[in-house]
Design an enzyme around this catalytic site. Structure first.
Site, PDB file in Angstrom:
ATOM      1  N   CYS A  78       0.728  -1.282  -0.187  1.00 51.49           N
ATOM      2  CA  CYS A  78       0.069  -0.043   0.062  1.00 51.49           C
ATOM      3  C   CYS A  78       1.061   1.237   0.020  1.00 51.49           C
ATOM      4  O   CYS A  78       1.621   1.651  -1.005  1.00 51.49           O
ATOM      5  CB  CYS A  78      -0.942  -0.051   1.185  1.00 51.49           C
ATOM      6  SG  CYS A  78      -2.282   1.165   0.901  1.00 51.49           S
ATOM      7  N   HIS A 180      -3.918  -4.577  -0.333  1.00 49.82           N
ATOM      8  CA  HIS A 180      -3.505  -5.178   0.912  1.00 49.82           C
ATOM      9  C   HIS A 180      -3.629  -6.652   0.783  1.00 49.82           C
ATOM     10  O   HIS A 180      -4.635  -7.129   0.956  1.00 49.82           O
ATOM     11  CB  HIS A 180      -4.345  -4.563   2.199  1.00 49.82           C
ATOM     12  CG  HIS A 180      -4.149  -3.293   2.500  1.00 49.82           C
ATOM     13  ND1 HIS A 180      -3.119  -2.720   3.487  1.00 49.82           N
ATOM     14  CD2 HIS A 180      -4.746  -2.291   2.114  1.00 49.82           C
ATOM     15  CE1 HIS A 180      -3.088  -1.481   3.460  1.00 49.82           C
ATOM     16  NE2 HIS A 180      -4.104  -0.965   2.857  1.00 49.82           N
ATOM     17  N   GLU A 182      -2.248  -8.803   3.066  1.00 48.78           N
ATOM     18  CA  GLU A 182      -2.898  -9.248   4.466  1.00 48.78           C
ATOM     19  C   GLU A 182      -4.582  -9.271   4.852  1.00 48.78           C
ATOM     20  O   GLU A 182      -4.987  -9.784   5.578  1.00 48.78           O
ATOM     21  CB  GLU A 182      -2.212  -8.651   5.422  1.00 48.78           C
ATOM     22  CG  GLU A 182      -2.777  -7.149   5.796  1.00 48.78           C
ATOM     23  CD  GLU A 182      -2.139  -6.152   4.991  1.00 48.78           C
ATOM     24  OE1 GLU A 182      -2.422  -5.078   5.080  1.00 48.78           O
ATOM     25  OE2 GLU A 182      -1.581  -6.362   3.909  1.00 48.78           O
TER      26      GLU A 182
END
Length: 200
Positions: A78, A180, A182
Protein backbone atom coordinates in the site's frame (compact mmCIF):
# COMPACT_ATOMS: atom_id res chain seq x y z
CA UNK A 1 13.61 -14.07 9.19
CA UNK A 2 11.55 -11.40 7.42
CA UNK A 3 11.81 -7.90 8.86
CA UNK A 4 8.52 -5.95 8.90
CA UNK A 5 9.65 -2.33 9.12
CA UNK A 6 7.97 -0.48 11.99
CA UNK A 7 8.11 3.28 11.44
CA UNK A 8 4.73 4.18 12.95
CA UNK A 9 2.59 3.02 10.01
CA UNK A 10 -0.91 1.76 10.69
CA UNK A 11 -1.16 -1.77 9.32
CA UNK A 12 1.99 -3.41 10.67
CA UNK A 13 0.13 -5.72 13.06
CA UNK A 14 -2.25 -7.05 10.41
CA UNK A 15 0.76 -7.92 8.24
CA UNK A 16 2.48 -9.62 11.20
CA UNK A 17 -0.70 -11.56 12.00
CA UNK A 18 -0.94 -12.78 8.40
CA UNK A 19 2.67 -13.95 8.47
CA UNK A 20 2.08 -15.71 11.80
CA UNK A 21 -1.02 -17.40 10.35
CA UNK A 22 1.11 -18.74 7.51
CA UNK A 23 3.77 -19.90 9.96
CA UNK A 24 6.37 -17.63 8.38
CA UNK A 25 9.16 -16.18 10.54
CA UNK A 26 8.67 -12.41 10.66
CA UNK A 27 9.46 -9.75 13.22
CA UNK A 28 8.39 -6.13 13.63
CA UNK A 29 11.46 -3.94 13.91
CA UNK A 30 12.64 -0.35 13.73
CA UNK A 31 16.32 -1.28 14.01
CA UNK A 32 18.71 -0.90 11.09
CA UNK A 33 20.75 -3.95 12.15
CA UNK A 34 17.65 -6.16 12.12
CA UNK A 35 16.91 -5.05 8.57
CA UNK A 36 20.51 -5.74 7.53
CA UNK A 37 20.43 -9.21 9.08
CA UNK A 38 16.98 -10.15 7.75
CA UNK A 39 16.47 -12.54 4.84
CA UNK A 40 13.68 -10.39 3.42
CA UNK A 41 12.00 -7.04 4.11
CA UNK A 42 8.36 -5.93 4.15
CA UNK A 43 7.57 -2.20 4.24
CA UNK A 44 3.88 -1.73 5.14
CA UNK A 45 2.10 1.58 5.38
CA UNK A 46 -1.13 3.51 5.76
CA UNK A 47 -1.11 7.29 5.67
CA UNK A 48 0.41 10.12 3.66
CA UNK A 49 3.54 9.90 1.52
CA UNK A 50 5.44 12.91 2.99
CA UNK A 51 4.61 11.87 6.56
CA UNK A 52 5.91 8.35 5.93
CA UNK A 53 9.15 9.52 4.32
CA UNK A 54 9.66 11.92 7.22
CA UNK A 55 9.17 9.07 9.71
CA UNK A 56 11.60 6.81 7.85
CA UNK A 57 14.15 9.64 7.76
CA UNK A 58 13.76 10.36 11.48
CA UNK A 59 14.15 6.65 12.20
CA UNK A 60 17.40 6.59 10.24
CA UNK A 61 16.07 3.80 8.02
CA UNK A 62 16.07 5.36 4.54
CA UNK A 63 19.63 4.47 3.60
CA UNK A 64 19.57 0.96 5.07
CA UNK A 65 16.35 0.19 3.18
CA UNK A 66 17.88 1.48 -0.06
CA UNK A 67 20.99 -0.63 0.51
CA UNK A 68 19.27 -3.85 1.53
CA UNK A 69 16.35 -3.80 -0.92
CA UNK A 70 18.70 -4.51 -3.83
CA UNK A 71 20.32 -7.44 -2.00
CA UNK A 72 17.30 -9.42 -0.78
CA UNK A 73 13.55 -9.80 -1.45
CA UNK A 74 11.70 -6.59 -0.59
CA UNK A 75 7.93 -6.03 -0.57
CA UNK A 76 6.23 -2.66 -0.16
CA UNK A 77 2.53 -2.80 0.73
CA UNK A 78 0.00 0.00 0.00
CA UNK A 79 1.75 3.22 1.10
CA UNK A 80 4.89 1.10 1.45
CA UNK A 81 4.65 0.36 -2.28
CA UNK A 82 4.22 4.03 -3.12
CA UNK A 83 7.34 4.90 -1.15
CA UNK A 84 9.54 2.74 -3.39
CA UNK A 85 9.09 5.19 -6.28
CA UNK A 86 11.11 8.30 -7.09
CA UNK A 87 8.58 10.94 -6.07
CA UNK A 88 5.15 11.39 -4.51
CA UNK A 89 2.78 14.34 -4.91
CA UNK A 90 0.51 14.00 -1.88
CA UNK A 91 0.14 17.51 -0.41
CA UNK A 92 3.63 18.40 -1.68
CA UNK A 93 6.38 17.02 -3.90
CA UNK A 94 8.39 14.54 -1.85
CA UNK A 95 11.33 12.34 -2.77
CA UNK A 96 10.68 8.63 -2.30
CA UNK A 97 13.10 5.76 -1.87
CA UNK A 98 13.80 5.66 -5.62
CA UNK A 99 13.96 1.85 -5.83
CA UNK A 100 11.82 1.96 -8.99
CA UNK A 101 11.53 4.94 -11.34
CA UNK A 102 8.08 6.49 -11.20
CA UNK A 103 5.77 8.99 -9.59
CA UNK A 104 2.78 8.66 -7.26
CA UNK A 105 -0.12 10.96 -8.07
CA UNK A 106 -3.76 11.48 -7.07
CA UNK A 107 -6.15 9.22 -8.93
CA UNK A 108 -8.79 10.99 -11.04
CA UNK A 109 -11.22 8.29 -12.20
CA UNK A 110 -14.10 9.89 -14.06
CA UNK A 111 -17.42 9.25 -12.35
CA UNK A 112 -15.90 7.12 -9.56
CA UNK A 113 -15.28 7.98 -5.92
CA UNK A 114 -11.91 8.52 -4.29
CA UNK A 115 -10.52 6.81 -2.31
CA UNK A 116 -10.68 3.56 -4.24
CA UNK A 117 -11.96 1.20 -1.55
CA UNK A 118 -12.93 -2.43 -1.93
CA UNK A 119 -12.24 -5.59 -3.91
CA UNK A 120 -10.94 -5.35 -7.45
CA UNK A 121 -9.72 -7.87 -9.99
CA UNK A 122 -6.00 -8.33 -10.61
CA UNK A 123 -5.16 -8.20 -14.31
CA UNK A 124 -1.81 -9.84 -15.09
CA UNK A 125 0.52 -7.67 -17.17
CA UNK A 126 3.49 -10.04 -17.13
CA UNK A 127 4.87 -13.00 -15.22
CA UNK A 128 5.79 -12.32 -11.61
CA UNK A 129 6.91 -14.68 -8.85
CA UNK A 130 4.37 -13.24 -6.40
CA UNK A 131 1.54 -14.46 -8.65
CA UNK A 132 2.76 -18.04 -8.93
CA UNK A 133 -0.17 -20.41 -8.49
CA UNK A 134 -2.82 -17.72 -8.95
CA UNK A 135 -5.53 -17.89 -11.59
CA UNK A 136 -6.95 -15.29 -13.95
CA UNK A 137 -9.89 -14.34 -11.73
CA UNK A 138 -8.25 -13.18 -8.51
CA UNK A 139 -9.63 -10.33 -6.42
CA UNK A 140 -7.70 -8.30 -3.85
CA UNK A 141 -8.59 -5.50 -1.42
CA UNK A 142 -7.64 -1.87 -2.09
CA UNK A 143 -7.79 1.32 -0.01
CA UNK A 144 -5.99 4.23 -1.69
CA UNK A 145 -6.36 7.64 -3.31
CA UNK A 146 -2.94 7.86 -4.96
CA UNK A 147 -1.44 5.49 -7.52
CA UNK A 148 1.93 4.89 -9.13
CA UNK A 149 2.79 5.90 -12.68
CA UNK A 150 5.79 3.94 -13.95
CA UNK A 151 7.20 2.07 -16.93
CA UNK A 152 5.01 -0.75 -18.23
CA UNK A 153 7.90 -3.19 -17.87
CA UNK A 154 7.81 -2.69 -14.09
CA UNK A 155 4.07 -3.39 -13.83
CA UNK A 156 3.33 -7.04 -13.04
CA UNK A 157 -0.43 -6.53 -12.59
CA UNK A 158 -3.00 -3.77 -12.65
CA UNK A 159 -6.69 -3.27 -11.96
CA UNK A 160 -9.35 -1.19 -13.67
CA UNK A 161 -10.82 1.76 -11.80
CA UNK A 162 -11.90 4.31 -14.35
CA UNK A 163 -8.59 3.60 -16.06
CA UNK A 164 -5.70 1.22 -15.65
CA UNK A 165 -4.28 1.42 -12.10
CA UNK A 166 -0.90 -0.02 -11.15
CA UNK A 167 -1.55 -2.82 -8.64
CA UNK A 168 1.63 -4.92 -8.47
CA UNK A 169 5.15 -3.92 -9.49
CA UNK A 170 8.49 -5.67 -9.65
CA UNK A 171 12.03 -4.78 -10.59
CA UNK A 172 14.77 -7.17 -9.52
CA UNK A 173 14.41 -7.99 -5.81
CA UNK A 174 11.92 -5.16 -5.29
CA UNK A 175 8.17 -5.88 -5.28
CA UNK A 176 5.26 -3.61 -4.46
CA UNK A 177 1.54 -4.28 -3.91
CA UNK A 178 -0.85 -1.31 -3.97
CA UNK A 179 -3.51 -3.55 -2.42
CA UNK A 180 -3.44 -5.17 1.02
CA UNK A 181 -2.47 -8.85 0.67
CA UNK A 182 -2.97 -9.31 4.42
CA UNK A 183 -6.64 -8.35 3.93
CA UNK A 184 -7.18 -10.15 0.62
CA UNK A 185 -8.17 -13.64 1.77
CA UNK A 186 -6.62 -16.72 0.19
CA UNK A 187 -5.27 -14.74 -2.76
CA UNK A 188 -3.40 -12.34 -0.51
CA UNK A 189 -2.05 -15.12 1.68
CA UNK A 190 -0.75 -16.89 -1.42
CA UNK A 191 1.03 -13.70 -2.49
CA UNK A 192 2.69 -13.41 0.95
CA UNK A 193 3.61 -17.09 0.84
CA UNK A 194 5.12 -16.62 -2.63
CA UNK A 195 7.16 -13.72 -1.28
CA UNK A 196 8.52 -15.94 1.50
CA UNK A 197 9.41 -18.57 -1.10
CA UNK A 198 11.80 -16.10 -2.71
CA UNK A 199 13.95 -16.33 0.39
CA UNK A 200 14.37 -20.11 0.38
Amino acid sequence: MIAIVDYGAGNIFSVKNAMDYLGLPAELTSKADDIRNADGIILPGVGAFPWAMNMLTKSGLVEVIKEEAVKKPFLGICLGMQLIFSKGYEFEETDGLGLIDGQVRLMTPEGLSIPHIGWNRLEKNRECALMNGLGDDEYVYFVHSYAAECADEDVAAYCEYGSRVTALVNRGNVYGAQFHPEKSGKTGLKILSNFAELIK
